[in-house]
Design a protein around this motif. Structure first.
Motif, PDB file in Angstrom:
ATOM      1  N   TRP A   1       0.830  -1.199   0.000  1.00 47.72           N
ATOM      2  CA  TRP A   1       0.000   0.000   0.000  1.00 47.72           C
ATOM      3  C   TRP A   1       0.864   1.247   0.000  1.00 47.72           C
ATOM      4  O   TRP A   1       0.687   2.152  -0.833  1.00 47.72           O
ATOM      5  CB  TRP A   1      -0.921  -0.026   1.215  1.00 47.72           C
ATOM      6  N   ASP A   2       1.818   1.290   0.904  1.00 48.97           N
ATOM      7  CA  ASP A   2       2.695   2.460   0.984  1.00 48.97           C
ATOM      8  C   ASP A   2       3.504   2.621  -0.297  1.00 48.97           C
ATOM      9  O   ASP A   2       3.629   3.719  -0.838  1.00 48.97           O
ATOM     10  CB  ASP A   2       3.635   2.339   2.187  1.00 48.97           C
ATOM     11  N   ARG A   3       4.041   1.523  -0.797  1.00 48.90           N
ATOM     12  CA  ARG A   3       4.940   1.627  -1.948  1.00 48.90           C
ATOM     13  C   ARG A   3       4.182   1.938  -3.224  1.00 48.90           C
ATOM     14  O   ARG A   3       4.665   2.707  -4.066  1.00 48.90           O
ATOM     15  CB  ARG A   3       5.757   0.346  -2.097  1.00 48.90           C
ATOM     16  N   VAL A   4       3.017   1.357  -3.388  1.00 50.67           N
ATOM     17  CA  VAL A   4       2.240   1.652  -4.589  1.00 50.67           C
ATOM     18  C   VAL A   4       1.788   3.103  -4.569  1.00 50.67           C
ATOM     19  O   VAL A   4       1.840   3.800  -5.601  1.00 50.67           O
ATOM     20  CB  VAL A   4       1.029   0.695  -4.705  1.00 50.67           C
ATOM     21  N   ASN A   5       1.340   3.583  -3.417  1.00 49.70           N
ATOM     22  CA  ASN A   5       0.912   4.985  -3.342  1.00 49.70           C
ATOM     23  C   ASN A   5       2.074   5.929  -3.630  1.00 49.70           C
ATOM     24  O   ASN A   5       1.922   6.928  -4.349  1.00 49.70           O
ATOM     25  CB  ASN A   5       0.297   5.285  -1.973  1.00 49.70           C
ATOM     26  N   ALA A   6       3.249   5.594  -3.105  1.00 46.99           N
ATOM     27  CA  ALA A   6       4.429   6.424  -3.391  1.00 46.99           C
ATOM     28  C   ALA A   6       4.767   6.362  -4.871  1.00 46.99           C
ATOM     29  O   ALA A   6       5.118   7.380  -5.486  1.00 46.99           O
ATOM     30  CB  ALA A   6       5.606   5.946  -2.534  1.00 46.99           C
ATOM     31  N   ALA A   7       4.662   5.175  -5.445  1.00 47.57           N
ATOM     32  CA  ALA A   7       4.973   5.018  -6.864  1.00 47.57           C
ATOM     33  C   ALA A   7       4.013   5.824  -7.722  1.00 47.57           C
ATOM     34  O   ALA A   7       4.414   6.431  -8.722  1.00 47.57           O
ATOM     35  CB  ALA A   7       4.924   3.540  -7.240  1.00 47.57           C
ATOM     36  N   ILE A   8       2.742   5.813  -7.356  1.00 48.00           N
ATOM     37  CA  ILE A   8       1.755   6.583  -8.115  1.00 48.00           C
ATOM     38  C   ILE A   8       2.087   8.069  -8.032  1.00 48.00           C
ATOM     39  O   ILE A   8       2.058   8.794  -9.043  1.00 48.00           O
ATOM     40  CB  ILE A   8       0.330   6.300  -7.602  1.00 48.00           C
ATOM     41  N   ALA A   9       2.428   8.526  -6.839  1.00 48.16           N
ATOM     42  CA  ALA A   9       2.784   9.938  -6.692  1.00 48.16           C
ATOM     43  C   ALA A   9       3.985  10.278  -7.563  1.00 48.16           C
ATOM     44  O   ALA A   9       4.016  11.317  -8.225  1.00 48.16           O
ATOM     45  CB  ALA A   9       3.073  10.242  -5.222  1.00 48.16           C
ATOM     46  N   ASP A  10       4.967   9.367  -7.578  1.00 48.24           N
ATOM     47  CA  ASP A  10       6.132   9.588  -8.430  1.00 48.24           C
ATOM     48  C   ASP A  10       5.742   9.632  -9.905  1.00 48.24           C
ATOM     49  O   ASP A  10       6.299  10.413 -10.685  1.00 48.24           O
ATOM     50  CB  ASP A  10       7.169   8.484  -8.200  1.00 48.24           C
ATOM     51  N   CYS A  11       4.845   8.786 -10.294  1.00 50.80           N
ATOM     52  CA  CYS A  11       4.404   8.774 -11.690  1.00 50.80           C
ATOM     53  C   CYS A  11       3.770  10.096 -12.086  1.00 50.80           C
ATOM     54  O   CYS A  11       3.991  10.594 -13.191  1.00 50.80           O
ATOM     55  CB  CYS A  11       3.399   7.646 -11.910  1.00 50.80           C
ATOM     56  N   TYR A  12       2.955  10.640 -11.182  1.00 53.43           N
ATOM     57  CA  TYR A  12       2.353  11.951 -11.503  1.00 53.43           C
ATOM     58  C   TYR A  12       3.446  12.993 -11.680  1.00 53.43           C
ATOM     59  O   TYR A  12       3.423  13.781 -12.627  1.00 53.43           O
ATOM     60  CB  TYR A  12       1.391  12.381 -10.393  1.00 53.43           C
ATOM     61  N   ARG A  13       4.425  12.951 -10.769  1.00 55.58           N
ATOM     62  CA  ARG A  13       5.501  13.949 -10.862  1.00 55.58           C
ATOM     63  C   ARG A  13       6.284  13.776 -12.144  1.00 55.58           C
ATOM     64  O   ARG A  13       6.721  14.739 -12.758  1.00 55.58           O
ATOM     65  CB  ARG A  13       6.430  13.831  -9.649  1.00 55.58           C
ATOM     66  N   ALA A  14       6.471  12.526 -12.559  1.00 61.92           N
ATOM     67  CA  ALA A  14       7.294  12.263 -13.747  1.00 61.92           C
ATOM     68  C   ALA A  14       6.511  12.400 -15.034  1.00 61.92           C
ATOM     69  O   ALA A  14       7.071  12.287 -16.119  1.00 61.92           O
ATOM     70  CB  ALA A  14       7.891  10.867 -13.639  1.00 61.92           C
ATOM     71  N   GLY A  15       5.202  12.611 -14.914  1.00 67.76           N
ATOM     72  CA  GLY A  15       4.417  12.775 -16.129  1.00 67.76           C
ATOM     73  C   GLY A  15       3.921  11.471 -16.723  1.00 67.76           C
ATOM     74  O   GLY A  15       3.421  11.449 -17.855  1.00 67.76           O
ATOM     75  N   TYR A  16       4.017  10.379 -15.978  1.00 66.02           N
ATOM     76  CA  TYR A  16       3.475   9.115 -16.487  1.00 66.02           C
ATOM     77  C   TYR A  16       2.000   8.978 -16.168  1.00 66.02           C
ATOM     78  O   TYR A  16       1.327   8.077 -16.673  1.00 66.02           O
ATOM     79  CB  TYR A  16       4.231   7.928 -15.876  1.00 66.02           C
ATOM     80  N   LEU A  17       1.494   9.836 -15.320  1.00 69.70           N
ATOM     81  CA  LEU A  17       0.081   9.857 -14.989  1.00 69.70           C
ATOM     82  C   LEU A  17      -0.395  11.300 -15.011  1.00 69.70           C
ATOM     83  O   LEU A  17       0.416  12.227 -14.908  1.00 69.70           O
ATOM     84  CB  LEU A  17      -0.172   9.258 -13.594  1.00 69.70           C
ATOM     85  N   GLY A  18      -1.722  11.467 -15.103  1.00 66.01           N
ATOM     86  CA  GLY A  18      -2.267  12.818 -15.117  1.00 66.01           C
ATOM     87  C   GLY A  18      -2.691  13.185 -16.522  1.00 66.01           C
ATOM     88  O   GLY A  18      -3.056  12.325 -17.332  1.00 66.01           O
TER      89      GLY A  18
END
Lengths: 164, 451, 541
Positions: B133-150
């Motif tokens: 849970w913690d790692r996936v949520n952190a990964a998702i946040a990183d993806c938004y920052r990196a432009g892979y999501l959003g």
């Protein structure tokens, strides 16, 4: 039935956290489970009054929220669970490797049955169905920690640490 | 047999494998880039379809085919649900992927959403995986920052939001429509079908539900191609109409009485014997195998004589099991009582039955009651017939229930009693010498209810 | 024309028909057992009692391909070529299985359960169940929980069909009922502090296929097999729900709705459902009497009609107050009678009780604020006979005060108090005042003749509801001994011979008054829409 401020169980922080979920879904009802978790994370249980307040925020009826809550068997409603909630898996792989005996050992030592909390409020002992960590069987999830290859001895060590 | 070079598990064990930097450093998100820059959603659908990828969550439905059930030219929104509710006893590969390589899963999720034109994805994760849970949520946040999501991901015009949604300890939330109902905030009672989720899913909109491991396979198919994927596995059986074959790598979970329990990656088609001996290091203390679960407890049991069963989508069925399921293999040695095993299985399913439809709600409860009475030394031979009758009649396969949980409850009953009948009869005769032959209804036992 | 095959028989259904397996099987004369399905609620297909074998018949080759598995008939649409098999060994075994399953944990306390005799669990056990009990025996009685003022729950008798929960969520929109827990521990419940108390709550007892939900008002009062069911129409408001009156030896025990897609679908409101207490109220006026100042004399019905007739003829100018609780036929007979004596007699529409506002529920069921069953019908009779309708207010404000009117026949029949002493005082000084009502009032105190009115369940005739729908009914119970029902009374007074024939009167009304002309022919069980033959401009509200 609206809630008067004096009876309120949800803090402003909890309410704000719940509201944050609302934009994620096209329906407010979808925030039910996240809301239950928010309350449970803060209070360690979800009393009936909290159900009423969650329903108010999500424009649901208390019966709707309670219906969902009671399906899971996860949320305690009479009093908070212990500061640590220890789930001992009882499904096939853990069962084969002696999980039942370890759980019984812990119950005997703590003088509580699964589902109950120690009188000092420190620990709630639960059985769980497959925790998805079968390579660590018999395993126990206590808080965020996964305990591997549990034996009565290592269980005692865990409980000893908890008491300190 | 040459050791297989893990692909899905390639990053597991590497330091900080779950971080974006580590993932990108080992070539991560190249597949996504290629897809977004050079392919259309329909092309990605065709790619996955031609790969022969079949869902890894337990049902084995061809993934690309499932994606084509979405209505064409739908105004949207289309939703994607990632099923991370992994709760099938014996199974833990999703947990490992999410803890150690969440970005591989996310990359596959994003590619899948692009292919299906989903604009919102819900990552439904069971409660008991706090690290994931913690790692996936952190990964998702990183993806938004990196432009892979959003919005406008990598300038492609494709936008996607991913939200994690936490479960609360209910096995049935892993059932496709049970997950959907749970996501909508209701009790997780699976829906009657039709309509299927692709037509009317979450929030009554077209929805695709895929498993975590399936998403990781999508990443690898996009990165390495269809030929790579089809270079391993088992081709379709010509004797079975519309057989889709068993292609690609599989994460096998091995646990129980083995020296080296763990998650092992190998092409589909590995035999149970190979998994236990070569990967698992055999049974501890030199004991012999007595029974093996081939694919999570719902699939039933193989006997010691059936260990050459190949773990592909058709193999276990040839040996009287329900199917491949999650390919979670649980080994039971000669010290195990099959009566005790079956009691544990019935206890699980009675606890997890959602309760909506009569045959499952009552059948799982009745079978547990029968097993409790047998275990307590008050069983009769007639009880075995009753258990078999329950096992033969409940399930979505005969059509008597709404979902497949009942089939999962039924197969252990059928396999255990039919393949180990002698042991059951001996136990009953031995523990109930005065009453094993009785056939009249007996007064119910007083039971101590736990929890 | 679509053709469906049920057990080898071809059934033709319209191309627009949206029927499921249960409905199409009924057309073939086959009753598929079911618990959770209800035509008025969403389909959940969870009880699994309606499992049948299904297949398709190829339109070109005629070959039948069965699916090879069981499917719930309730969720299988009947389209052209659909094949249903309801009597195969597979289907019979499945029904035995479901029935046995439901009895595993069931208390089987029929001797103390209200539902005995009208219980699906009982009926299906005998029709479709196993002959022997194979499960462990655990005799027990059900736990009981109060859900609200009108509904009680016997928790352990529940078969989890969820009809009650769906009703409260879908039809009423209040959703008080919920399911608690999971699996075999599931129970119906309400949230503490939020009892089941919506205006349609009593319907959940009708919906419950077993004895889990009980009607607090009816509980333990009568066995189902001792009651006769009589079709009737609720007189609680102008919705005019089709109902049935369950009675034994002329005592009402309960009212239940009848299915009528045009009016009330399958429902009725609690106000109507429990609105029959006044019928057996000991305070009802029991016998006719003559009053002269302070003296009161009982009068025999053998002499009274003639005496009334003489008194009215002597009085001079007459007025009749026709209550909106009268049937169409009764209103017509009274109007004819009074006009027969005085051709200029005033025909007044009695006061219409209005309480609150109309309440409309999701899916369209409505409770009307107009708390009488036949204002529309009575008004149209008056308009048809007199050419104009004089309102109660006008009677009081204008006509009574002039002193021209010497004789008035007031009909009422409102179960609630409807006239206060001040208004009643306006009727003093008349030569002949006849008051026909259920209960004493300031008006009966001032009357020359007090006649006991019949309650609505004791009448035979027709009501017209808010939507101009006319429904006809027979009397459900006999009136108490001292009551001569309005219809037969005026039938006699207008000189008609023999027993009262409401149908004949309706024929007269339909021929005489255009508004009612659609009622010329037989009136179907679910009523007839009078608007079918409405000419423009006639029959204003």
């Amino acid at each position: 039935m609206t809630t008067t401020k004096s009876k309120r169980v949800l803090t402003d922080e909890m309410i704000a956290q719940i509201r944050e979920f609302i934009p994620r879904y096209p329906s407010k009802q979808a925030v039910t489970l996240p809301a239950l978790h928010v309350v449970n994370d803060h209070l360690r249980y979800v009393p009936l009054q909290a159900v009423v307040e969650i329903a108010e925020i999500l424009e649901l009826r208390p019966a709707d929220v309670q219906d969902t809550l009671s399906f899971y068997g996860f949320f305690k409603q009479d009093k908070p669970h212990g500061r640590v909630r220890a789930w001992v898996c009882r499904s096939v792989s853990c069962h084969l490797l002696g999980a039942d005996q370890v759980l019984e050992h812990m119950c005997q030592r703590l003088q509580i049955r699964p589902g109950e909390t120690t009188s000092d409020g420190s620990l709630t002992l639960e059985f769980a169905e497959c925790l998805g960590a079968c390579e660590h069987a018999p395993c126990m999830l206590a808080g965020k920690d996964l305990h591997s290859r549990l034996t009565p001895k290592t269980a005692d060590e865990f409980l000893d640490k908890l008491i300190q | 047999m040459a050791a297989f070079e893990p692909v899905l598990l390639a990053n597991v064990g590497k330091p900080d494998s779950y971080t974006l930097s580590a993932y990108e450093a080992s070539g991560g998100y190249q597949g996504l880039r290629k897809v977004l820059q050079t392919m259309s959603p329909d092309q990605v659908k065709d790619l996955v379809k031609s790969s022969g990828l079949r869902g890894r969550g337990g049902a084995g439905f061809p993934t690309g085919l499932k994606w084509t059930f979405l209505p064409a030219n739908h105004p949207g929104p289309i939703y994607f649900c990632l099923n991370a509710d992994e709760s099938e006893p014996g199974t833990f590969n999703n947990r490992i992927l999410m803890e150690s390589d969440p970005h591989q899963v996310l990359e596959g999720l994003i590619i899948s959403c692009f292919a299906t034109k989903a604009s919102t994805a819900y990552f439904y994760m069971r409660y008991e995986f706090p690290t994931a849970w913690d790692r996936v949520n952190a990964a998702i946040a990183d993806c938004y920052r990196a432009g892979y999501l959003g919005s406008n991901i990598l300038g492609s015009g494709f936008s996607l939001n991913v939200y994690t949604h936490r479960g609360a300890a209910a096995y049935i939330c892993g059932e496709e429509t049970g997950l959907i109902e749970s996501l909508e905030g209701k009790r997780a009672w699976p829906r009657i079908k039709p309509p299927f989720p692709a037509v009317e899913g979450v929030f009554r909109k077209p929805t695709v539900v895929n498993n975590v491991e399936t998403a990781a396979c999508v990443t690898q198919i996009a990165t390495r191609g269809v030929e790579w994927f089809k270079s391993m596995g088992v081709p379709p059986d010509p004797k079975i109409p519309r057989d889709a074959g068993s292609y690609g790598p599989k994460l096998y979970c091995l646990s129980g009485h083995v020296n080296r329990p763990g998650c092992y990656e190998a092409p589909l088609g590995l035999t149970v014997r190979e998994l236990i001996d070569t990967y698992g290091g055999g049974v501890p203390q030199g004991r012999k195998v007595k029974a093996v679960i081939p694919g999570g407890i719902s699939m039933g049991l193989l006997t010691a004589e059936e260990l050459d069963c190949p773990l592909d989508f058709n193999g276990p069925g040839r040996y009287g099991c329900l199917g491949l399921g999650t390919a979670a293999v649980v080994v039971m040695d000669e010290t195990v009582s099959m009566v005790d095993f079956l009691h544990n299985s019935c206890q699980f399913f009675a606890h997890e039955s959602c309760g909506q439809c009569t045959p499952c709600r009552e059948g799982t409860s009745w079978s547990l009651g029968l097993m409790k009475r047998i275990m307590a030394g008050q069983g009769r031979l007639k009880d075995l017939d009753l258990l078999l009758e329950i096992g033969d009649t409940i399930g979505i396969i005969p059509g008597t229930t709404i979902c497949g949980l009942a089939d999962g409850a039924a197969w252990p009953i059928k396999n255990a009693i039919r393949k180990f009948r002698g042991e059951f009869e001996e136990y009953i005769r031995r523990t109930n010498p005065a009453g094993w032959m009785k056939t009249d209804p007996v007064p119910a036992m007083k039971l101590v209810e736990l929890h | 024309m679509a053709t469906v095959i049920v057990d080898g028989n071809e059934i033709e259904i319209g191309d627009q028909a949206r029927l499921n397996g249960i409905q199409v099987a009924r057309l073939a004369g086959v009753e598929i057992p079911h618990y959770c399905w209800h035509p008025g609620l969403s389909v959940v297909a969870s009880c699994r009692m309606c499992l049948v074998e299904t297949g398709r018949r190829d339109p070109k080759t005629g070959q039948i391909q069965m699916t090879g598995k069981l499917s719930p008939a309730c969720q299988t649409p009947a389209t052209d070529g659909t094949v249903f098999v309801t009597n195969s060994p597979n289907v019979k075994n499945a029904r035995e299985m479901v029935e046995e399953d439901l009895l595993l944990r069931h208390p089987v306390d029929c001797p103390i359960c209200d539902k005995a005799g009208e219980c699906s669990l009982q009926d299906y056990h005998f029709q479709h169940g196993r002959a022997e009990r194979r499960a462990d025996i655990k005799p027990f009685t059900s736990r009981r929980q109060v859900l609200g003022d009108s509904v009680t729950l016997f928790v352990d008798r529940c078969v989890m069909c969820t009809r009650c929960v769906r009703f409260c969520r879908e039809i009423v929109g209040t959703g008080e009922l919920m399911i608690a827990n999971r699996g075999a521990h599931e129970e119906i419940a309400v949230f503490p502090g939020f009892p089941l108390e919506n205006p349609l709550a009593g319907n959940v007892v009708d919906l419950c296929p077993v004895g889990a939900l009980g009607d607090v008002d009816f509980l333990y009062s009568q066995r189902a097999w001792f009651m006769d069911s009589n079709s009737h129409v609720c007189a609680g408001c102008s919705t005019g729900c089709s109902i049935r009156v369950d009675e034994n030896q002329d005592r009402i025990y309960r009212l239940k709705p009848r299915e009528n897609p045009h009016i009330n679908q399958w429902w009725m409101c609690d106000e109507g459902r429990y609105g029959w207490k006044h019928v057996h109220d000991p305070a009802r006026i029991a016998f006719p009497r003559r009053q002269d100042g302070a003296s009161r004399q009982d009068v025999d019905w053998s002499q009274l009609p003639a005496e009334l007739d003489r008194a009215l003829r002597k009085a001079g100018r007459l007025a009749a107050v026709l209550s909106p609780f009268l049937t169409v036929e009764e209103a017509y007979l009274l109007a004819q009678y009074v006009r027969g004596i005085d051709p200029q007699a005033l025909l007044v529409l009695g006061p219409t009780p209005v309480t609150g506002e109309d309440v409309t529920f999701p899916h369209g069921f409505r409770i009307h604020a107009e708390k009488c069953p036949n204002r529309r019908g009575v008004m149209q009779v008056v308009a048809g006979v007199a050419g104009e309708v004089i309102s109660w207010e006008d009677l009081l404000a204008q006509h009574l005060s002039t002193g021209d009117i010497r004789g008035v026949w007031v009909t009422a029949g409102n179960p609630s108090p409807w006239i206060d002493d001040t208004v009643a005082a306006q009727f003093e000084g008349l030569q002949t005042l006849v008051v026909q009502d259920l209960f004493e009032s300031g008006l009966t105190a001032r009357a020359n003749y007090v006649l006991p009115a019949a309650a609505w369940v004791e009448r035979e005739g027709s009501f017209v509801n808010f939507a101009d729908r006319l429904q006809s009914f027979r009397w459900a119970i006999r009136a108490p001994a001292g009551v001569k029902v309005e219809g037969p009374l005026w039938w006699q007074l207008t000189g008609r011979q023999g027993l009262y024939q409401a149908r004949q009167v309706l024929d007269d009304v339909a021929r005489a008054i255009v508004y009612f002309s659609a009622a010329c022919g037989p009136v179907p069980e679910q009523g007839i829409d009078l608007k079918i033959n409405q000419l423009a401009g006639v029959g204003q509200t």
